[in-house]
Design a protein around this motif. Structure first.
Motif: not given
Lengths: 874, 128
Positions: A328-351
């Motif tokens: 999951r990307k940076v989000s709260t569990t109350e945020d809408p479901p993201q589906g599968y984070a296939e293409d998601a990436r963390l911000p570079d510094s966080l990564h």
């Protein structure tokens, strides 16, 4: 017509005397006995059939069968005692001993745990193995070096789980719900939901546990009071071999000030053991509810976080030390479901921050890059780079991946490329492809199959314990399913659009999933490794004590599969002996069933002539019902023929068969009140007896067969050896009268024909379930070998008319139960014919030519008789 | 069978109502009681032929109720109904004089056969 009217008139005119009422009451008891006998026998058969089948056995089924069998057997014993003026109370002690032994076996297989109920994360050590999931336990070395990596929290241990679940009332309630569901996977969802609703409603958490949780929450109060923190509640099996089961997590959002809400979430987590996936998993593993302990982990994490896992790169060509799976990307569990984070990436510094922390954590575990000590760490990270370790799993060494596609294994095979599918875990495996769409499919999934699913969802992860590999139409290689595939080392392809179109019947699939090429599947029509039903059934059938019973499940001596398939190649070897089974044949529940099988189905006596055929030697349910049946019938005959019981004395049958028969009317077996010492056949109102008689009188007996010299010598020799054919002996079968006990729909016959002894019991009641015929054929004048050959000859003939036959020594028992009355009447005619025409056949048993001729002639006659329209009596 | 009177004792009143309805459809006369004491009070004033008695009930359990019935109403046949596959309870029930111990879910046909057998036994006992 006149005859019919006379009969009907006689019937209505006849008023039963007191003596007849007494007979009627006795007959009713005897009928109750027979009903219980049939019930008991049916339960034994059901137990044997279930053991021989491939359907996983649950403890509720075993307990239900044993309870029904106990009731039916006890009723047999009670009715026998009632028929004999309490003459068989000596059965009570051995029956109580059998029940106690069975109860001891049923109590096996639980996993009692003792220790602290709640452990703060910082207090967990390796000593808490079994109390705490390995996922949590493996954090310890990292926590010791980097306490800042570990999310504050605590674990409610397996000891707390045991404290809560070791409650007889609760399990009675659970069993009750499961019994109502009839162990039908189709109704598992409903049963599971009912259990999850009833447990919290009826069984509160123990007060000691609530107090311990309260204490563990004290130091977390400040953190939990902050609105930007959440409490992550996760439920894990504590034993490593159950790690393929993944449960849904709960998240409580801050500020959390209500302890009750936390206890409520604990209660909910505890009941996750009764999610359908967990129930099916236990059935397939063959472990009982109290054999799979759970713990519940509570971790304080930032509400807004990214989550994922990481492990060292298996791929030397990748150029990167670490693979990060972002769930999951940076989000709260109350945020809408993201589906599968296939293409998601963390911000570079966080990564970079997450990668650095993960490598540091893996270093703490002395993680090796390629072989040996490999791990995957689960993490959460906040926007401001706070890093929390949530769990660690060991990873197996990778399969020797086939980077190049091998040649097709068979000429008949064809290979398809799984375009679009992504290799989640590399390797090559072979097995029957099995599509799993629902719980029923999951229950039937065979060990060694290649799992084919629509969606690589968490609810199917437990099947990766039984599968060699997996193909999913949809899903993510970042998700939980992929994570468990890595943990279990199962070559897996996710995202192949044609997954559901793969042929899944009668084919074998070789999945070749290299890391850097598209995966391929080679399909061939190689037979599936499915066990023979017949073999299994035979193995489960048991036998006499002399021919010791085969184990109810094959491969009972196979290596223990406590860690089913998971854990690399050694475990894979253990699996090889279990291929094709839908559940583990070496499991606890299978062992319980195997241990119970002889207590249920074994017959300890070779026959009623066995010197050990005594009440005190009854050690199985089968023994008790056999003993009770033999003596209940004997009691009825004794009562009918003894002076005391002769209120309705035996009457000699007037018939055209040149033999003396005595008839005892139990209830309504005559048309009216027959005076005098004889009764004509036409006055017999017993349908089973009259049908049997049709076979008796169908064709005159040809007389004894021509005996060759060896046959004659055998008869002479046997006459000097076998006390049963010594006329001087007073207590043998052969000195008894030929007697029928009859009622309108019942007939029990004990007869001696020549030197063999016959018995037949037939009940043709209106209740289809209670109809039965039991026919026994034993003895003879020739030697044992010839007598055995004769009963085999008779068994072969009867088997052609759908009778189940069993031969022990020179005794044949043939049974027919529950069914259409017409079929029963056909079989009675056939048996009547056999009784007449198998006399002295033992003399010619070594003359194959004569025997073949007899077989052909008799079979023709029997088929003709079977097809005759059924007798209709007024 | 049509004229027999049956008392159904079960704390799960929904279940006993459904069973009662199904038996009434077969022209049997049925009564219900939600617990053991209510059943024993009812039997003081209303004779019945058969009691269908749930084993697991709060307060006085089925075994205790059976003990009372067999002491005070010897003529009534009792069929125990239970969702609990417990060999010991089943044995105890039969030893105390229950006519049968029927596991739930109930097969109505089978239950009716047992009730028929129980009535016949009662009738023959009367004649004897």
């Amino acid at each position: 017509m006149l005859s019919l009217l006379t009969r009907l008139f006689k019937r209505s005119e006849a008023t039963p005397s007191t003596a007849e009422e007494s007979f009627a009451a006795r007959f009713h008891r005897f009928r109750l006995f027979l009903s219980a006998h049939i019930d008991a026998y049916s339960e034994i058969m059901a137990f044997e059939e279930r053991l021989a089948s491939e359907h996983p056995l649950g403890l509720p089924f075993i307990r239900m069968t044993l309870a029904k069998l106990t009731v039916a057997t006890m009723q047999c014993i009670m009715q026998l005692n009632a028929l004999s003026n309490q003459g068989y109370t000596r059965l009570n002690a051995p029956f109580a001993a059998l029940r106690a032994a069975v109860q001891d076996i049923l109590n096996q297989g639980t996993c009692p745990l003792e220790g602290p109920l709640v452990l703060p994360i910082h207090a967990i050590t390796q000593e808490h193995r079994l109390l705490v999931s390995p996922n949590i336990l493996k954090i310890c070395p990292i926590r010791d070096a980097h306490p800042e990596f570990v999310a504050p929290g605590f674990v409610v241990t397996g000891a707390a789980w045991w404290l809560y679940f070791n409650n007889a009332d609760m399990h009675e309630e659970i069993d009750r719900i499961m019994l109502i569901s009839q162990e039908d996977p189709g109704s598992y969802g409903e049963a599971a939901a009912t259990i999850r609703e009833r447990i919290p409603a009826s069984f509160p958490l123990p007060e000691t546990l609530c107090n311990e949780v309260g204490k563990a929450l004290e130091p977390l109060k400040e953190l939990l009071g902050k609105p930007d923190n959440s409490l992550l509640v996760r439920c894990f099996p504590t034993l490593p071999e159950h790690g393929a089961l993944v449960m849904p997590e709960q998240v409580l959002h801050g500020p959390i000030t209500d302890t009750q809400a936390i206890l409520q979430s604990l209660h909910t987590a505890m009941t996750m053991a009764y999610r359908p996936r967990a129930m099916i998993y236990r059935l397939k593993l063959g472990i009982r509810d109290r054999g799979m302990p759970f713990c519940v982990s509570f971790s304080v994490i930032p509400t807004k976080q990214a989550r994922g896992s990481a492990h060292r790169n298996l791929d030397p060509q990748s150029g990167s030390d670490l693979v990060i799976h972002l769930r999951r990307k940076v989000s709260t569990t109350e945020d809408p479901p993201q589906g599968y984070a296939e293409d998601a990436r963390l911000p570079d510094s966080l990564h970079e921050s997450v990668a650095r922390h993960c490598l540091t954590a893996l270093d703490c575990l002395a993680d090796a890059p390629i072989r040996g000590n490999r791990h995957e760490v689960y993490w959460a990270a906040s926007e401001n780079h706070d890093f929390y370790l949530l769990g660690v799993t060991s990873l197996p060494d990778p399969h020797p991946a086939e980077e190049a596609h091998p040649a097709e294994p068979q000429a008949a095979a064809h290979t398809i490329t799984l375009h679009g599918g992504k290799t989640t875990y590399p390797g090559s495996v072979t097995g029957p492809p099995i599509l799993v769409r629902n719980l029923r499919d999951a229950l039937a999934f065979p060990i060694g199959g290649v799992l084919v699913v629509d969606l690589a969802a968490p609810r199917w992860t437990f099947l990766l314990d039984f599968a060699t590999g997996a193909i999913a139409r949809e899903g993510s290689d970042q998700g939980i399913f992929a994570r468990v595939a890595r943990r279990n080392g199962r070559p897996t392809v996710i995202g192949y659009p044609g997954a559901l179109d793969l042929p899944t019947r009668g084919t074998t699939l070789r999945l070749n999933a290299p890391m850097h090429q598209e995966a391929r599947a080679t399909l061939s029509s190689k037979p599936l490794p499915i066990r023979s039903e017949h073999t299994a059934r035979t193995a489960a059938a048991g036998g006499t004590a002399k021919d010791a019973p085969e184990p109810a499940f094959p491969n009972a001596d196979a290596p223990s599969a406590a860690a089913p398939i998971s854990g690399g190649h050694d475990a894979q070897k253990a699996q090889d002996t279990q291929i094709g089974h839908t559940w583990l044949p070496t499991s606890t529940v299978a062992a319980i069933a195997r241990e119970l099988a002889p207590k249920v189905a074994l017959l300890s006596f070779s026959g009623t002539d066995d010197p050990n055929f005594r009440a005190e030697n009854c050690v199985s349910f089968h023994d008790f019902i056999t003993y009770s049946h033999d003596h209940a019938v004997a009691e009825m005959f004794r009562h009918g023929t003894s002076r005391k019981g002769a209120q309705a004395p035996a009457k000699q049958l007037v018939c055209d068969v040149p033999k003396q028969f005595w008839i005892i009317n139990l209830d309504d077996g005559f048309y009216g009140d027959i005076k005098g010492p004889t009764v004509p056949l036409e006055e017999i109102a017993s349908l089973p007896m009259r049908s049997l008689w049709e076979g008796f009188s169908d064709k005159p007996w040809d007389g004894p067969p021509q005996i060759n010299a060896r046959g004659f010598l055998s008869v002479l020799f046997e006459a000097t050896q076998n006390p049963n054919i010594d006329p001087a002996s007073q207590s043998t079968h052969y000195t008894e009268k030929n007697v029928f006990l009859i009622a309108r729909r019942f007939c029990s016959m004990r007869c001696r024909f020549g030197f063999h002894f016959l018995s037949l019991d037939a009940l043709l009641g209106e209740r289809e379930r209670e109809r039965f015929i039991i026919f026994q054929f034993k003895g003879g004048a020739a030697n044992m070998a010839r007598r055995v050959r004769r009963v085999q000859f008779v068994a072969e003939l009867l088997a052609q008319f759908d009778m189940a036959t069993e031969i022990v020594g020179d005794t044949l028992t043939a049974r027919m139960e529950q069914g259409d009355e017409t079929a029963f009447l056909s079989v009675l005619r056939v048996i009547g014919y056999l009784v007449m025409h198998t006399r002295q056949l033992d003399m010619i048993m070594s003359d194959e030519i004569e025997l073949a001729k007899r077989r052909t002639d008799m079979l023709a006659d029997m088929k003709r008789l079977a097809l005759r329209p059924p007798l209709v009596l007024p | 069978m049509e004229s027999i009177k049956i008392l159904i004792v079960d704390d799960e009143t929904d279940a006993s109502e459904i069973l009662s309805l199904r038996l009434r459809r077969r022209k049997m006369q049925t009564f219900t009681a939600a617990n053991g004491q209510e059943a024993l009070d009812f039997l003081k004033t209303t004779p019945v032929d058969i009691v269908l008695l749930d084993v697991k009930m709060p307060g006085m359990d089925g075994i205790e109720v059976l003990r009372h019935i067999k002491r005070d109403h010897k003529d009534i046949e009792v069929i125990m109904l239970s969702g609990h596959a417990d060999m010991d309870v089943a044995t105890q029930g039969l030893e105390l004089g229950a006519f049968f111990y029927q596991l739930k879910p109930i097969d109505l046909e089978s239950l009716c056969h047992k009730m028929e057998d129980a009535c016949k036994q009662r009738e023959l006992r009367h004649k004897g």
